[in-house]
Design a protein around this motif. Sequence first.
Motif, PDB file in Angstrom:
ATOM      1  N   MET A  77      53.380  53.590  46.469  1.00 26.93           N
ATOM      2  CA  MET A  77      52.898  52.534  47.342  1.00 26.93           C
ATOM      3  C   MET A  77      51.809  51.723  46.640  1.00 26.93           C
ATOM      4  SD  MET A  77      52.620  54.059  51.195  1.00 26.93           S
ATOM      5  CE  MET A  77      53.947  55.015  51.922  1.00 26.93           C
ATOM      6  N   LYS A  78      51.547  50.550  47.182  1.00 22.13           N
ATOM      7  CA  LYS A  78      50.519  49.656  46.646  1.00 22.13           C
ATOM      8  C   LYS A  78      49.309  49.665  47.577  1.00 22.13           C
ATOM      9  CE  LYS A  78      52.151  45.625  45.348  1.00 22.13           C
ATOM     10  NZ  LYS A  78      52.942  44.375  45.429  1.00 22.13           N
ATOM     11  N   TYR A  79      48.139  50.003  47.015  1.00 16.81           N
ATOM     12  CA  TYR A  79      46.919  50.138  47.797  1.00 16.81           C
ATOM     13  C   TYR A  79      45.898  49.105  47.319  1.00 16.81           C
ATOM     14  CZ  TYR A  79      49.001  54.768  48.554  1.00 16.81           C
ATOM     15  OH  TYR A  79      49.859  55.816  48.852  1.00 16.81           O
ATOM     16  N   TYR A  80      45.382  48.316  48.250  1.00 18.18           N
ATOM     17  CA  TYR A  80      44.340  47.339  47.935  1.00 18.18           C
ATOM     18  C   TYR A  80      43.050  47.838  48.596  1.00 18.18           C
ATOM     19  CZ  TYR A  80      42.638  42.667  46.650  1.00 18.18           C
ATOM     20  OH  TYR A  80      41.970  41.621  46.060  1.00 18.18           O
ATOM     21  N   LEU A  81      41.995  48.045  47.791  1.00 22.73           N
ATOM     22  CA  LEU A  81      40.735  48.576  48.311  1.00 22.73           C
ATOM     23  C   LEU A  81      39.596  47.592  48.071  1.00 22.73           C
ATOM     24  CD1 LEU A  81      42.360  51.139  46.705  1.00 22.73           C
ATOM     25  CD2 LEU A  81      40.605  52.402  47.942  1.00 22.73           C
ATOM     26  N   GLU A  91      49.868  52.456  43.159  1.00 23.99           N
ATOM     27  CA  GLU A  91      49.320  51.331  42.398  1.00 23.99           C
ATOM     28  C   GLU A  91      48.073  50.840  43.128  1.00 23.99           C
ATOM     29  OE1 GLU A  91      52.132  48.214  41.163  1.00 23.99           O
ATOM     30  OE2 GLU A  91      53.685  49.459  42.094  1.00 23.99           O
ATOM     31  N   PHE A  92      47.019  50.554  42.354  1.00 23.86           N
ATOM     32  CA  PHE A  92      45.759  50.136  42.952  1.00 23.86           C
ATOM     33  C   PHE A  92      45.327  48.764  42.453  1.00 23.86           C
ATOM     34  CE2 PHE A  92      45.412  54.848  42.681  1.00 23.86           C
ATOM     35  CZ  PHE A  92      45.402  55.121  44.035  1.00 23.86           C
ATOM     36  N   ARG A  93      44.820  47.984  43.385  1.00 22.96           N
ATOM     37  CA  ARG A  93      44.164  46.719  43.078  1.00 22.96           C
ATOM     38  C   ARG A  93      42.924  46.686  43.950  1.00 22.96           C
ATOM     39  NH1 ARG A  93      45.913  42.080  40.509  1.00 22.96           N
ATOM     40  NH2 ARG A  93      44.917  40.116  41.138  1.00 22.96           N
ATOM     41  N   PHE A  94      41.768  46.240  43.405  1.00 19.57           N
ATOM     42  CA  PHE A  94      40.554  46.460  44.179  1.00 19.57           C
ATOM     43  C   PHE A  94      39.399  45.566  43.770  1.00 19.57           C
ATOM     44  CE2 PHE A  94      40.911  49.487  40.686  1.00 19.57           C
ATOM     45  CZ  PHE A  94      39.696  49.333  40.006  1.00 19.57           C
ATOM     46  N   PHE A  95      38.514  45.366  44.755  1.00 14.21           N
ATOM     47  CA  PHE A  95      37.153  44.904  44.546  1.00 14.21           C
ATOM     48  C   PHE A  95      36.330  46.194  44.471  1.00 14.21           C
ATOM     49  CE2 PHE A  95      38.776  40.920  45.386  1.00 14.21           C
ATOM     50  CZ  PHE A  95      37.830  39.918  45.633  1.00 14.21           C
ATOM     51  N   GLY A  96      35.798  46.534  43.325  1.00 13.38           N
ATOM     52  CA  GLY A  96      35.122  47.822  43.208  1.00 13.38           C
ATOM     53  C   GLY A  96      34.234  47.902  41.995  1.00 13.38           C
ATOM     54  N   GLY A  97      34.021  49.138  41.520  1.00 11.98           N
ATOM     55  CA  GLY A  97      33.083  49.354  40.426  1.00 11.98           C
ATOM     56  C   GLY A  97      33.664  50.150  39.290  1.00 11.98           C
ATOM     57  N   ASP A  98      32.789  50.668  38.458  1.00 19.39           N
ATOM     58  CA  ASP A  98      33.205  51.350  37.241  1.00 19.39           C
ATOM     59  C   ASP A  98      33.946  52.648  37.525  1.00 19.39           C
ATOM     60  OD1 ASP A  98      31.908  49.299  35.920  1.00 19.39           O
ATOM     61  OD2 ASP A  98      30.046  50.436  35.653  1.00 19.39           O
ATOM     62  N   THR A 150      43.939  47.702  38.857  1.00 20.47           N
ATOM     63  CA  THR A 150      43.396  46.393  38.477  1.00 20.47           C
ATOM     64  C   THR A 150      42.152  46.082  39.291  1.00 20.47           C
ATOM     65  OG1 THR A 150      45.607  45.572  37.922  1.00 20.47           O
ATOM     66  CG2 THR A 150      43.876  43.928  38.302  1.00 20.47           C
ATOM     67  N   ARG A 151      41.034  45.924  38.599  1.00 18.61           N
ATOM     68  CA  ARG A 151      39.813  45.510  39.287  1.00 18.61           C
ATOM     69  C   ARG A 151      39.761  43.988  39.322  1.00 18.61           C
ATOM     70  NH1 ARG A 151      34.427  47.407  36.672  1.00 18.61           N
ATOM     71  NH2 ARG A 151      34.410  45.368  35.634  1.00 18.61           N
ATOM     72  N   VAL A 152      39.676  43.440  40.527  1.00 17.21           N
ATOM     73  CA  VAL A 152      39.664  41.991  40.710  1.00 17.21           C
ATOM     74  C   VAL A 152      38.248  41.440  40.570  1.00 17.21           C
ATOM     75  CG1 VAL A 152      40.286  40.111  42.280  1.00 17.21           C
ATOM     76  CG2 VAL A 152      41.637  42.222  42.267  1.00 17.21           C
ATOM     77  N   ARG A 153      37.282  42.117  41.191  1.00 13.49           N
ATOM     78  CA  ARG A 153      35.874  41.749  41.114  1.00 13.49           C
ATOM     79  C   ARG A 153      35.040  43.031  41.093  1.00 13.49           C
ATOM     80  NH1 ARG A 153      37.576  37.244  40.504  1.00 13.49           N
ATOM     81  NH2 ARG A 153      36.976  35.306  41.587  1.00 13.49           N
ATOM     82  N   HIS A 154      33.889  42.974  40.423  1.00 13.56           N
ATOM     83  CA  HIS A 154      32.959  44.100  40.468  1.00 13.56           C
ATOM     84  C   HIS A 154      32.114  43.963  41.729  1.00 13.56           C
ATOM     85  CE1 HIS A 154      29.978  47.095  39.320  1.00 13.56           C
ATOM     86  NE2 HIS A 154      30.717  47.407  38.271  1.00 13.56           N
ATOM     87  N   TYR A 155      31.811  45.103  42.366  1.00 22.29           N
ATOM     88  CA  TYR A 155      31.044  45.034  43.621  1.00 22.29           C
ATOM     89  C   TYR A 155      29.673  44.397  43.436  1.00 22.29           C
ATOM     90  CZ  TYR A 155      28.349  49.152  42.142  1.00 22.29           C
ATOM     91  OH  TYR A 155      27.540  50.022  41.457  1.00 22.29           O
ATOM     92  N   LYS A 156      29.104  44.481  42.228  1.00 27.39           N
ATOM     93  CA  LYS A 156      27.777  43.893  42.044  1.00 27.39           C
ATOM     94  C   LYS A 156      27.804  42.373  42.188  1.00 27.39           C
ATOM     95  CE  LYS A 156      28.014  43.673  36.965  1.00 27.39           C
ATOM     96  NZ  LYS A 156      27.456  44.200  35.698  1.00 27.39           N
ATOM     97  N   ASP A 185      44.261  36.737  47.330  1.00 25.37           N
ATOM     98  CA  ASP A 185      44.758  37.768  46.416  1.00 25.37           C
ATOM     99  C   ASP A 185      45.537  38.840  47.163  1.00 25.37           C
ATOM    100  OD1 ASP A 185      44.743  38.580  43.602  1.00 25.37           O
ATOM    101  OD2 ASP A 185      43.657  40.342  44.322  1.00 25.37           O
ATOM    102  N   ILE A 186      45.058  39.218  48.339  1.00 27.36           N
ATOM    103  CA  ILE A 186      45.770  40.219  49.143  1.00 27.36           C
ATOM    104  C   ILE A 186      47.137  39.689  49.563  1.00 27.36           C
ATOM    105  CG2 ILE A 186      45.751  41.472  51.341  1.00 27.36           C
ATOM    106  CD1 ILE A 186      42.649  41.519  51.062  1.00 27.36           C
ATOM    107  N   VAL A 187      47.162  38.457  50.037  1.00 22.64           N
ATOM    108  CA  VAL A 187      48.425  37.851  50.471  1.00 22.64           C
ATOM    109  C   VAL A 187      49.407  37.759  49.306  1.00 22.64           C
ATOM    110  CG1 VAL A 187      49.493  35.727  51.329  1.00 22.64           C
ATOM    111  CG2 VAL A 187      47.371  36.562  52.368  1.00 22.64           C
ATOM    112  N   ALA A 188      48.919  37.387  48.134  1.00 22.28           N
ATOM    113  CA  ALA A 188      49.790  37.237  46.971  1.00 22.28           C
ATOM    114  C   ALA A 188      50.333  38.586  46.505  1.00 22.28           C
ATOM    115  CB  ALA A 188      49.030  36.558  45.829  1.00 22.28           C
ATOM    116  N   TRP A 189      49.490  39.635  46.550  1.00 21.73           N
ATOM    117  CA  TRP A 189      49.906  40.949  46.014  1.00 21.73           C
ATOM    118  C   TRP A 189      50.757  41.730  47.017  1.00 21.73           C
ATOM    119  CZ3 TRP A 189      47.876  46.359  45.712  1.00 21.73           C
ATOM    120  CH2 TRP A 189      48.342  47.027  44.568  1.00 21.73           C
TER     121      TRP A 189
END
Length: 378
Positions: A1-5, A31-38, A46-52, A79-83
Motif C-alpha cells: 500500500m501507499k502511505y502518505y504521512l 511505499e512512503f511519501r511524507f513531510f517529515g524528518g531525518d 520519499t521526503r517531500v519537505r523537512h518538518y523544520k 502532492d497528495i492528490v497527485a500521488w
Amino acid sequence: MKYYLIVGEASGDLHASNLMKALKQEDPQAEFRFFGGDLMTAVGGTRVRHYKDLAYMGFIPVLLHLRTIFRNMDFCKQDIVAWQPDVLILVDYPGFNLKIAEYVKRHTSVPVYYYISPKIWAWKEYRIKNIKRDVDELFSILPFEVDFFQKHQYPIHYIGNPCVDAVEAFRSENQESFTEFISCNHLKDKPIIALLAGSRKQEIKDNLIRMMEVAKMFPNYQFVVAGAPGIEPLFYQSYMNEDAEIVFGQTYRLLQHAKAALVTSGTATLETALFRVPQVVCYYTAAGRLVSFLRRHILKVKYISLVNLIADREVVKELVADGMTVKNIQTELKKLLAETPERKAMLDGYDRIIQILGKAGASERAAQEILRCLNKKK
C-alpha cells in the motif's frame, strides 16, 4: 500500500518513523511519501519537505511566515492528490494537519487517519466537529483521551504510548557507564543536570536563558543541554554559559545519566519520567501574567505536562509563564538533588504512570490497527 504521512516536529518524526518500521513489517510492499524528518528518511520512502520548514511557533513567527506556511500547505494538498495514497496518516501538528484533512476529505476518496490525536481536550475543543467530519480513524497514545472522545460520541483506538517502546528499546541496548558517557562527550566528572529546553528556536531562547541563570547556583553539578534536531550549535552558544555543555542526538543517553532535569513541557516530560529522572517543568512565555490568566480561564485542563495529565495529579512541579522565575526553578530543583521526600514522591508517581501507560508495542499495535481498518473498508 501507499502511505502518505505528515509530521511537524521532532517528536512526530520519531514516532512516525517507528510506525513506518512497523507498517513495513506488516506490509512488505509499503511505499512512503511524507513531510517529515531525518528519522523517517532513514526508514525509506520519499521526503517531500523537512518538518523544520514547517515548524513556526508563536503568533509573531507564524504571522511573519504566513506566505511560506500557505505555500507549503497548498503544495501538500496538490502532492497528495497527485500521488493518490491508499491512506493519509496525520501525526499531531493540528494547525496544519486539520486543514489538510479538510481538503483531502472534500476533494478525494483517500481515507484520513490521525496518529497521535490533536490535544483538543486542552483547548479548542470545538475542533471535535472538524475531526468527526474529516478524520476517518483516530489512534491515541494517551489513555485519558478515550473518555474525552467518547463523551463526544467519537470512538478512537488507544494503542499504548510509543515513548514506552522507544525508552525500553534504548535501555535494553545501551549499558554504558557514566564514566564512558562523560569521556565520550568530553564532560566533567560531576553529576549531570539535563536541560531539555524545547525544539523550536523561540522556546529554546526563552527557556535556556533562565536555565543558565540557575546553573550558576549549582557549582557542584554540570548542566548539559540536549540539542534539538535541526538547530545549529551556534544558536545555542548565544544563550549558554561558558561552563555549560551541549550534546546533539543523545537525549536518551543524557537522560540515562542525569541526576535531575529541567524540561520544557511536551513529549520530553514523559520521556524524562520513563527514565525516572526527577524534573522541574519550565516553560517561559512573554507577557507571563497575561498568559497565566488565560491559562486559568481558557485551558480546559489543570496541567500542561503529560506526566501530570496522565497521573491526573501533580507529580512534577510546573513552572509556567510568570511562575517560571530563576528563584522558583532554584527552589524546586534543590528539592530533587538529594534523597528528599519530594524526590521519592516523584519517582513513585513515575512508577504509577508507567503502569497506566501499559506495555510496549504501541507502534506495532498502531500498524496492525491501521491495516485492519483499511482492510475493513475494502
